[in-house]
Structure formats: structure tokens, C-alpha cells
Write an enzyme that holds these catalytic residues in place. Structure first.
Site, PDB file in Angstrom:
ATOM      1  N   PHE A 116       0.807  -1.216   0.000  1.00  0.00           N
ATOM      2  CA  PHE A 116       0.000   0.000   0.000  1.00  0.00           C
ATOM      3  C   PHE A 116       0.841   1.267   0.000  1.00  0.00           C
ATOM      4  CE2 PHE A 116       0.871  -0.051   4.518  1.00  0.00           C
ATOM      5  CZ  PHE A 116       0.740   1.266   4.934  1.00  0.00           C
ATOM      6  N   LYS A 117       2.106   1.169   0.393  1.00  0.00           N
ATOM      7  CA  LYS A 117       2.958   2.356   0.428  1.00  0.00           C
ATOM      8  C   LYS A 117       3.108   2.986  -0.960  1.00  0.00           C
ATOM      9  CE  LYS A 117       3.749   1.523   4.796  1.00  0.00           C
ATOM     10  NZ  LYS A 117       5.000   1.167   5.420  1.00  0.00           N
ATOM     11  N   ASP A 118       2.937   2.177  -2.022  1.00  0.00           N
ATOM     12  CA  ASP A 118       3.032   2.716  -3.384  1.00  0.00           C
ATOM     13  C   ASP A 118       1.984   3.789  -3.646  1.00  0.00           C
ATOM     14  OD1 ASP A 118       5.161   1.057  -4.306  1.00  0.00           O
ATOM     15  OD2 ASP A 118       3.751  -0.587  -4.657  1.00  0.00           O
ATOM     16  N   MET A 121       3.721   6.823  -2.278  1.00  0.00           N
ATOM     17  CA  MET A 121       5.118   7.025  -2.654  1.00  0.00           C
ATOM     18  C   MET A 121       5.273   7.365  -4.136  1.00  0.00           C
ATOM     19  SD  MET A 121       7.526   7.045  -0.405  1.00  0.00           S
ATOM     20  CE  MET A 121       7.237   5.760   0.793  1.00  0.00           C
ATOM     21  N   THR A 149       7.907   0.462   3.244  1.00  0.00           N
ATOM     22  CA  THR A 149       8.215   1.849   2.899  1.00  0.00           C
ATOM     23  C   THR A 149       9.491   1.932   2.070  1.00  0.00           C
ATOM     24  OG1 THR A 149       7.090   2.848   4.786  1.00  0.00           O
ATOM     25  CG2 THR A 149       8.907   4.090   3.846  1.00  0.00           C
TER      26      THR A 149
END
Length: 476
Positions: A116-118, A121, A149
Site C-alpha cells: 500500500f505504500k506505493d 510514494m 516503505t
């Protein structure tokens, strides 16, 4: 839109200033002076924007309420460049998958690094490159990761002009797949540093370097951790999208169950709720490292030391200092910056804990802000992964399993809950095999990734050594 520090620094800054800065000069975290409120008419319009123009257009609508120092046409172009079906796999970007009645998954892990960090980011990479080009400057990003991350940041920043990444991770504590994703990158602007310790040691080093203002200014140090407001802001968008996908009218309420370690993901939900999104409850799901669950049950925020931070099968949540938590406490205390500073600077530093359990404001965490919490263990994880696959044909990763377990445990009759999916199962294949007796599906582009050559520097938990490494690799 101006931003202030949770610890009361007198400066007020605009978005692009805090984009490149990370922590405030007093060690606090940036928040807007006030959250913009979204009325029913705007919610209705945004619902149509998502349906007719897509996720990127919704992202522009949300972000433009907070960003007024990037021309609207440029911001819209950055959103359109970020949120594409080519990058995220579907035109919906965050599609929903139904489990049992009243419980759905919101897919956030279809980006380049399968986590989910994409979602934030990828946007952050484009924002950094845009603003640095506009200023003719360079930026050295210093980050800490417990798993996802790091790879999300490195894949977003690799090859970007004017950006170097120095990513700290706990040596030997990520899954083999997570390590391979990061350490196999050979781009000249990517530097991996494995710290002999736990994630909190990495995070402490990032904060120590960021609080050395002379060093920070000389070497242009920025951050991509969720202490960076821009990253948290990007995450607010998928709460709106998930709500619109799950409902037909704005009269309905939806709760969100969020696997939580550093409190960034669920803090974005808190922001969305404060803006007026009809969120019922924010269900915080922790693993064995249950510092957040302890707080929401008792009012005590008690940081664990390295020896008491467990190594678990949901390693991205093996965190005992939730760095975003300060933003919520600042809101809970009515923006009392002096008291926030005493709690997070003085009491935590001296005693490793603070207690709000007897404060009348504490009950507002649930009654006003909608927070409840629960805990999941390795045994729960295995059982949840197995049951979800056998009953619904859906394979989930270990962190998502924590969210599903706690959602099932705490869901009230008639309550509709979206569980935020955090990663694809392949990132934690060993536990999936333990639960299901089979391997998770591996995207073809990651075949053989664990066998690739790796480039990583191992060092002790020493901020001075990390600063020395940065100076050796950064011409001033």
C-alpha cells in the site's frame, strides 16, 4: 493553506516547503492549521468525479484543498501521471473485494512494489522531482523502513533527477522478498543501510539526523516516512475512493479496519473523517507489538525497548514507537502544542511512556474520533489466512489478516467495514505456506528476485556513522 508544528514552533509554512523538510525545526510534525471541511454537495460531486473521470481526478480534488502553491494544471498533471492503470493494475486503482456480508477488502497493493505504500510514494516521487526542478535543487532522502516503505520509496525515486535515497532497515528482520526488492536495486542514487537493531532504532536515527538542523540544511535532508505530511495526505484519497465504491449515497456510513504500526495509514483515515467523510469507526489492528492497542484500551502510551519489540510474521508492524501518533494526540488535546511537546519530547524521552487514561479528553478518542482497537497474533494470522482462503477463495497477506481478524472481532451488527489490504501475499510466502500448505502467486517480474546480486551496507545503530556515510556519498 498554512501548516503548523505539533510542538508549537512559530513558523507557518506552505505545502512545498514542508514537502522537502520532513520534521519541523522543533522536532514536531506538520499539520494544516485547520482541516478543510467537505460538505454534502462536494461529496456528491466527488462521487461523480470518481465514477466519470477516475481516481486521479479524485486525487486532484482532495489534494488541491491542501496544496495551493503548485499551479492547478501542474498538480492535475502530476496526479494523472501517478494514478494510471499501467502502474496500479486496474482502472479503479483501489477496487473492492467482498468477503462476508458487511466486510470488504480495499485493494491497495497493486503498485510496483506490491504494498500500500506505493499509493503515496509514487505521487511523492513525482512531487519531489517537480519541486526540485522548479527550485534547481538537490534532495537527500533519509528514511527508515520495517519492510514496505523502503522498497516503495526506492522504486518511486530510482532514477529521479536531483534525488538520492538513504534507506535504513533493521538487519535481518524483513522477509527475504522484502530484502531482495530493496537490496537488488543498483541505481546510483539508491543507498541501502541495514542497521543492527530493530525498526525503532532506524527511526530514532532518522529523527536524530533530522533534528541536527545544521547537518539537515547543509546536506538537504528530507524524508519519505509518513512523518512527511505529503505522504499522509496522498493516503487520505483512498479513504474517499473506498467510501464511494462501497456506498450509493452519502447517507451511508462505512468503518475502516487498518493494520497499524506507525499510525500513518490510519491517521490518514482520521484526517478524512475530520474533513467530513462519513466514517463510522476507525478500527486499529495491531500485531504482538501492541503499543497502539494498549493506548486505545487504557490511555497509556508505553514505548517498548528493542528487547521487548517482537519479531513477528507481520514484520512491517514490528514497531513500538508510532511516529505519526503525535498528530492524533495533538488533535485529541485540542491543539495544545505545549502539552503535546511535554508528552512526546519530555515524558517519552525521560520515562518512555505517558498516560492520558484519567484525562477527560481520552474518552473522545472513541466517542468523538471513532477509534477502537484490537490485537492479532501469529496463531490468529494463520487461522484468518486459512479461513479467508477456504471460505472466499481470497488469499491475503499477514498484515491484512491482522486487519480482517480484528474487524471480524469488533464489527457491530449492521456495520459495514472496509479492511485496508496492505500487501500481496508473495511478500510473506513463508507464513502463507505455513497457513495454506501452498505458495502464493508471484508476479512474473519478480521471478528469481531473491537470487539477484545485492548492494547493502551493514552498520551499527549509530546516527554519527549514518551521517558519516551520507557525507561520504553526497558532494555539498
Amino acid at each position: 493553506m498554512l501548516y503548523l508544528s505539533t510542538r508549537g514552533h512559530s513558523d507557518r509554512k506552505r505545502f512545498c516547503e514542508i514537502l522537502l523538510e520532513g520534521l519541523a525545526p522543533d522536532g514536531g510534525l506538520y499539520l494544516p492549521e485547520a482541516y478543510p471541511r467537505v460538505d454534502a454537495a462536494t461529496l456528491t460531486r466527488w462521487r461523480s468525479v470518481l465514477a466519470e473521470q477516475g481516481y486521479a481526478a479524485l486525487a486532484f480534488e482532495v489534494l488541491s484543498l491542501y496544496i495551493d502553491d503548485i499551479p492547478a494544471a501542474d498538480l492535475k498533471a502530476l496526479c494523472a501521471k501517478t494514478y494510471t492503470a499501467d502502474v496500479f493494475g486496474t482502472k479503479e486503482i483501489v477496487p473492492l473485494t467482498a468477503l462476508e456480508a458487511g466486510l470488504q477488502l480495499e485493494a491497495l497493493s497493486n503498485g510496483p512494489t506490491l504494498a500500500f505504500k506505493d499509493m503515496a510514494m509514487q505521487l511523492l516521487g513525482h512531487l519531489f522531482e517537480y519541486e526540485l526542478a522548479r527550485r534547481g535543487e538537490q534532495l537527500n532522502i533519509l528514511g527508515a523502513t520495517s519492510g514496505d516503505t523502503g522498497s516503495a520509496a526506492e522504486y518511486a525515486m530510482r532514477g529521479k533527477q536531483g534525488v538520492r535515497v538513504f534507506m535504513l532497515s533493521p538487519h535481518g528482520r524483513m522477509s527475504p522478498f522484502q530484502q531482495a526488492q530493496m537490496f537488488s536495486l543498483m541505481d546510483a542514487n539508491i543507498h541501502n543501510i541495514a542497521i543492527e537493531g530493530v525498526f525503532d532504532d532506524c527511526q530514532d536515527i532518522v529523527k536524530a539526523v533530522s533534528n541536527d538542523l545544521d547537518f539537515k540544511r547543509k546536506y538537504k535532508i528530507g524524508t519519505v516516512n509518513s512523518i512527511n505530511w505529503a505522504r499522509l495526505l496522498a493516503q487520505v484519497v483512498y479513504y474517499f475512493a473506498g467510501y464511494f465504491y462501497a456506498t450509493k449515497s452519502n447517507d451511508e456510513k462505512v468503518s475502516f479496519a487498518v493494520p497499524s504500526g506507525n499510525f500513518g495509514n490510519v491517521c490518514a483515515g482520521h484526517v478524512a473523517r475530520q474533513m467530513g467523510l462519513p466514517i463510522g469507526r476507525l478500527i486499529v489492528a495491531t500485531n504482538e507489538n501492541d503499543v497502539l492497542d494498549e493506548f486505545f484500551r487504557t490511555g497509556t502510551y508505553r514505548v517498548r525497548g528493542s528487547a521487548d519489540t517482537y519479531e513477528t510474521s507481520s514484520p512491517s508492524m514490528d514497531i513500538s514507537k508510532a511516529s505519526n501518533f503525535e498528530r492524533f494526540v495533538f488533535d485529541l488535546l485540542g491543539h495544545d502544542a505545549a502539552r503535546t511537546k511535554r508528552l512526546f519530547d519530555d515524558e517519552l524521552r525521560l520515562h518512555g511512556r505517558f498516560d492520558l487514561g484519567a484525562d477527560p479528553l481520552f474518552e473522545q478518542a472513541a466517542s468523538r474520533y471513532g477509534f477502537v482497537s484490537g490485537k492479532s497474533t501469529h496463531a490468529h494470522r494463520l487461522a484468518t489466512i486459512k479461513a479467508t482462503f477456504e471460505q472466499h477463495g481470497v488469499m491475503i497477506d499477514t498484515h491484512t489478516a491482522d486487519g480482517v481478524k480484528v474487524a471480524r472481532e469488533l464489527r457491530q451488527p449492521g456495520e459495514r467495514v472496509l479492511v485496508l489490504e496492505t500487501a500481496l501475499p508473495i511478500k510473506f510466502a513463508e507464513t502463507i505456506r505455513e497457513a495454506l500448505g501452498r505458495d502464493p502467486q508471484r508476479p512474473a517480474k519478480f521471478d528469481g528476485i531473491e537470487a539477484l546480486p545485492k548492494r547493502v551496507q551493514v552498520m551499527g545503530a549509530d546516527a554519527v556513522a549514518v551521517k558519516r556515510y551520507i557525507t561520504d556519498h553526497c558532494p555539498v
